[in-house]
Design an enzyme around this catalytic site. Sequence first.
Site, short mmCIF file in Angstrom:
data_model
loop_
_atom_site.label_atom_id
_atom_site.label_comp_id
_atom_site.label_asym_id
_atom_site.label_seq_id
_atom_site.Cartn_x
_atom_site.Cartn_y
_atom_site.Cartn_z
N SER A 257 0.81 -1.22 0.00
CA SER A 257 0.00 0.00 0.00
C SER A 257 0.84 1.27 0.00
O SER A 257 0.36 2.33 -0.43
CB SER A 257 -0.93 0.00 1.22
OG SER A 257 -0.18 -0.12 2.43
N GLY B 157 -1.92 -4.41 1.26
CA GLY B 157 -1.97 -5.64 2.04
C GLY B 157 -0.94 -6.67 1.62
O GLY B 157 -0.86 -7.74 2.22
N ASN C 206 4.52 -5.23 5.84
CA ASN C 206 3.37 -5.98 6.37
C ASN C 206 3.82 -7.26 7.08
O ASN C 206 3.17 -7.70 8.04
CB ASN C 206 2.39 -6.32 5.25
CG ASN C 206 1.61 -5.10 4.78
OD1 ASN C 206 1.28 -4.23 5.58
ND2 ASN C 206 1.35 -5.02 3.48
N ASP D 42 -4.03 6.90 10.14
CA ASP D 42 -3.59 5.58 10.61
C ASP D 42 -2.16 5.59 11.11
O ASP D 42 -1.69 4.61 11.70
CB ASP D 42 -3.77 4.53 9.51
CG ASP D 42 -2.96 4.84 8.25
OD1 ASP D 42 -2.07 5.71 8.29
OD2 ASP D 42 -3.21 4.19 7.22
N HIS E 299 0.49 5.43 6.66
CA HIS E 299 0.58 5.82 5.26
C HIS E 299 0.78 7.34 5.13
O HIS E 299 0.05 8.11 5.76
CB HIS E 299 -0.68 5.39 4.51
CG HIS E 299 -0.88 3.91 4.50
ND1 HIS E 299 -1.65 3.26 5.45
CD2 HIS E 299 -0.39 2.96 3.67
CE1 HIS E 299 -1.63 1.96 5.20
NE2 HIS E 299 -0.87 1.74 4.13
#
Length: 230
Positions: A55, A92, A120, A203, A206
């Site tokens: 992402s 993801g 991730n 978040d 990002h």
Amino acid sequence: MRNLVRYCLILSVFIMFSCGENTDKKSGENTVEEVQTETEIQKSEKNVILFFGNSLTAGMGLETSEAFPALIQNRLDSLNYNYEVINAGLSGETTASGKNRINWVLNQDVDVFVLELGANDGLRGIPLEETRKNLQDIINSVKEKNPDTKIVLAGMQIPPNMGEAYTTEFKNIFPELAEKNNIALIPFLLEGVAGDPKLNQQDGIHPTAEGYEIVADNVWSVLGDVVEKE
């Protein structure tokens, strides 16, 4: 009778000019098609930089035009470099899922391959050796597909949630792989952005559009030397 003959003559002239107009139109259409073909050929002759990541590459939460691959394209264009950027980021994505789709992505010719995966894995606490192996397998796939493809590896770091030992070893995966494979390394993709609330979305992971400007600078500081050698 004369009127009928005159009408026929006028009709014949009209048909003749109409055919001429149609011929001209078709000729014009062919010219456009030729221009389009030439443009497509020119595009196909561009070198390709493919950003393969998660992402962070995809630009989650923003327009694709605000993500760092698009900013790199803008910079290349401004410098008149003959490169086309492809954003192959997938939100993801882990190193395992990236490994599974790498062969599909490599169906196209790639001159520079920028590998941005692993974050991730770290956030999920995936075993470090698994992450390392998957990244190595992706690098191997790129080299096997085309040994001339230049590879750039984006370094990543994670918060200390998983403990100091895990965090440190995770960070070391990237420079160690870069040295082992003799490929270029972006030391830390999010340098100057990570941990700064003003440069990250809600978040906290990002980047914002402003944050991506800095990320693009981080990428270009390494990528710039790679593309100049093409």
